[in-house]
Structure formats: structure tokens, C-alpha cells
Design an enzyme around this catalytic site. Structure first.
Site, PDB file in Angstrom:
ATOM      1  N   GLU A  38      -4.573   5.585   9.588  1.00 52.36           N
ATOM      2  CA  GLU A  38      -5.624   6.203   8.801  1.00 52.36           C
ATOM      3  C   GLU A  38      -6.938   5.474   9.106  1.00 52.36           C
ATOM      4  O   GLU A  38      -6.950   4.281   9.406  1.00 52.36           O
ATOM      5  CB  GLU A  38      -5.267   6.024   7.321  1.00 52.36           C
ATOM      6  CG  GLU A  38      -6.307   6.491   6.324  1.00 52.36           C
ATOM      7  CD  GLU A  38      -5.938   6.109   4.890  1.00 52.36           C
ATOM      8  OE1 GLU A  38      -6.354   6.834   3.980  1.00 52.36           O
ATOM      9  OE2 GLU A  38      -5.219   5.096   4.696  1.00 52.36           O
ATOM     10  N   LYS A 104      -5.515  14.692   3.810  1.00 53.55           N
ATOM     11  CA  LYS A 104      -4.757  13.888   2.853  1.00 53.55           C
ATOM     12  C   LYS A 104      -4.741  14.546   1.473  1.00 53.55           C
ATOM     13  O   LYS A 104      -5.790  14.848   0.906  1.00 53.55           O
ATOM     14  CB  LYS A 104      -5.367  12.496   2.776  1.00 53.55           C
ATOM     15  CG  LYS A 104      -4.630  11.507   1.892  1.00 53.55           C
ATOM     16  CD  LYS A 104      -5.360  10.160   1.952  1.00 53.55           C
ATOM     17  CE  LYS A 104      -4.674   9.107   1.099  1.00 53.55           C
ATOM     18  NZ  LYS A 104      -5.459   7.840   1.128  1.00 53.55           N
ATOM     19  N   CYS A 140      -1.081   7.372   4.113  1.00 49.10           N
ATOM     20  CA  CYS A 140      -1.202   6.236   3.206  1.00 49.10           C
ATOM     21  C   CYS A 140      -0.626   6.507   1.815  1.00 49.10           C
ATOM     22  O   CYS A 140       0.584   6.521   1.646  1.00 49.10           O
ATOM     23  CB  CYS A 140      -2.665   5.802   3.137  1.00 49.10           C
ATOM     24  SG  CYS A 140      -2.899   4.078   2.622  1.00 49.10           S
TER      25      CYS A 140
END
Length: 257
Positions: A38, A104, A140
Site C-alpha cells: 500500500e 480500499k 491493509c
């Protein structure tokens, strides 16, 4: 399938970070897919609006050219503009005929950090195919949400790639490993997790990475890991192990909720 995990420490300079991608792809020679963390385009802790670009912009185009020259798929974190003035935390998937992004879904509004202040959430899981193997992606904080990983498995993913810039703190490294292994068990998939390297002592409160990238098989066993420093790991995974595990431990089929 051979995969490369390039654990880098990205700077705030997108052009310099392209050099890290070139070097990482070279180090992962022979891999079909090369995974970067990321925020590979630019580290956190700086204004993201000025660096954000669309998927057809110069930065993502340059990554596609690197991927095409090497004959690989590159998966790397970048930032794209959102309609409301924020950015999206996007995982770019490019090479071998692919050029798409995963935005995300779960934003890191935790541990005193508020990602949603500057980042708009996505809402669509993403899978793609390499060498007839379906692969999912996550970013993440997504790793704390098993529903996403099960959804990706439902869509055929046998491996799920996670790019991260994991925040430092007491117990965070242990949580990272536990969550990666748990998501492998939840989804009976390979989970391949690559984080930003540990930048060393800093007063920055942004999540800049702790390293400790790892690969967990569909039964939750760690088959490869890195420490904290910038480094590349190349691993071979057997996608068929996901099939045999799902027959032996059919947690996806046995769900009732």
C-alpha cells in the site's frame, strides 16, 4: 505460481518510487506476479491530493510499462482522485493484459489515525486471473474484516494479495501476523501480505510500515516471511492446495450466516 513480495520503504516522491518498482521487479525475476505495499506511489504522512492520479495517468502508465517489459503482473498501492475532493486508496493491478484498480473498502479510522478524513472508501471487491488462477486483492486495514476475504473466495480467489502500510505500536506486529493467518483460515485461501518496510525511529504518527511481510497457506501455516528492512521475497504457491483444503475443511460451504 511464483510470486514476488517487494517490501520497500516508499518516499514522498512518486518518481523515485517508480525506481523502487523497477528494482523490485528485477529482484523478483521469474515471478508471475510482483506485489508491492500500500502507498507505493507515495508514503503516508504527506498531503495525498497533489500526488493522486487516475489509472490512465502517467504514474500508473509507467508501472504498466514496467510490468509489460518484464512480462509480469504488478500489484502496487497508489492514490487516485475521488469525486468529493478526497482521494481513493487504490491498489493498482497492471500487466499481462490487466490494468485496473481496487479501491480500499475499509478505511483506517483507528489507533488515533483517521484515514477517512482525506480518503474516500471503495465498495467493490476485485479479482483478476493470472495463468488461469483467480486472485483477489485487499489493502491493509481490510485484513481485519473476514467478510471481504470470504467474498473474494466466493468469487473464485485461491490467493488473496494484501498490500499494507501497517502502523507501528505495541503488539501491532503480532496482530499483523495473526490477522493474515486468520484470514487464510477464514477463506481457505493463500494470503500473500506485503507491507512497507520499517522506516526506523520517527515522530510521524502516520502508518509508515513495520515490515514483516508474510505468506500464509490455506491452512494458516506461514511459508515465508521477512523482517523489518527493505527486502524481496520470492515464493512458490500451489493454488490447488486451496481446493484440497476446501474439501477437507469446508468452512465456506458450512457457513449458515
Amino acid at each position: 505460481m511464483r510470486l514476488g513480495l517487494c517490501q520497500i520503504s516508499a518516499s514522498a516522491d512518486p518518481a523515485a518510487n517508480l525506481d523502487l518498482i523497477r528494482a523490485g521487479v528485477a529482484e523478483a525475476a521469474g515471478a508471475a506476479v510482483v506485489l508491492f505495499p500500500e502507498a507505493t506511489m507515495s508514503r503516508f504522512g504527506v498531503p495525498l491530493g497533489p500526488v493522486a492520479e487516475p489509472l490512465d495517468g502517467p504514474w500508473a502508465t509507467a508501472v504498466r510499462e514496467i510490468a509489460d517489459a518484464a512480462g509480469v503482473v504488478i500489484v502496487a498501492g497508489m492514490f487516485t482522485p475521488a469525486e468529493d475532493g478526497r482521494v481513493r486508496n487504490t491498489l493498482l493491478v497492471t500487466g499481462r493484459g490487466h490494468h485496473l484498480g481496487y479501491d480500499k473498502i475499509h478505511l483506517f479510522d483507528a489507533f488515533g489515525f483517521k484515514e477517512s478524513k482525506t480518503v474516500a472508501p471503495g465498495d467493490t471487491p476485485v479479482v483478476f486471473t493470472v495463468d488461469e488462477v483467480t486472485v483477489g486483492v485487499a489493502t491493509c486495514y481490510d485484513v481485519r474484516f473476514p467478510e471481504l476475504f470470504r467474498k473474494l473466495a466466493d468469487e473464485g480467489a485461491k490467493a488473496i494479495l494484501v498490500g499494507a502500510s501497517w502502523g507501528a505500536g505495541e503488539g501491532k506486529a503480532e496482530q499483523w501476523e495473526l490477522l493474515v493467518r486468520a484470514r487464510a483460515l477464514d477463506s481457505t485461501s493463500w494470503v500473500v501480505a506485503c507491507g512497507q518496510a520499517d522506516p526506523g525511529p520517527t515522530t510521524d504518527t502516520a502508518p509508515l510500515g513495520i515490515g514483516h511481510s508474510l505468506v500464509a497457506d490455506p491452512r494458516g501455516r506461514v511459508v515465508g516471511r521477512l523482517g523489518g528492512k527493505p527486502e524481496t521475497l520470492v515464493v512458490d504457491i500451489d493454488p490447488d492446495l486451496a481446493d484440497t483444503t476446501r474439501k477437507t475443511i469446508p468452512v465456506l460451504a458450512n457457513r449458515r450466516l
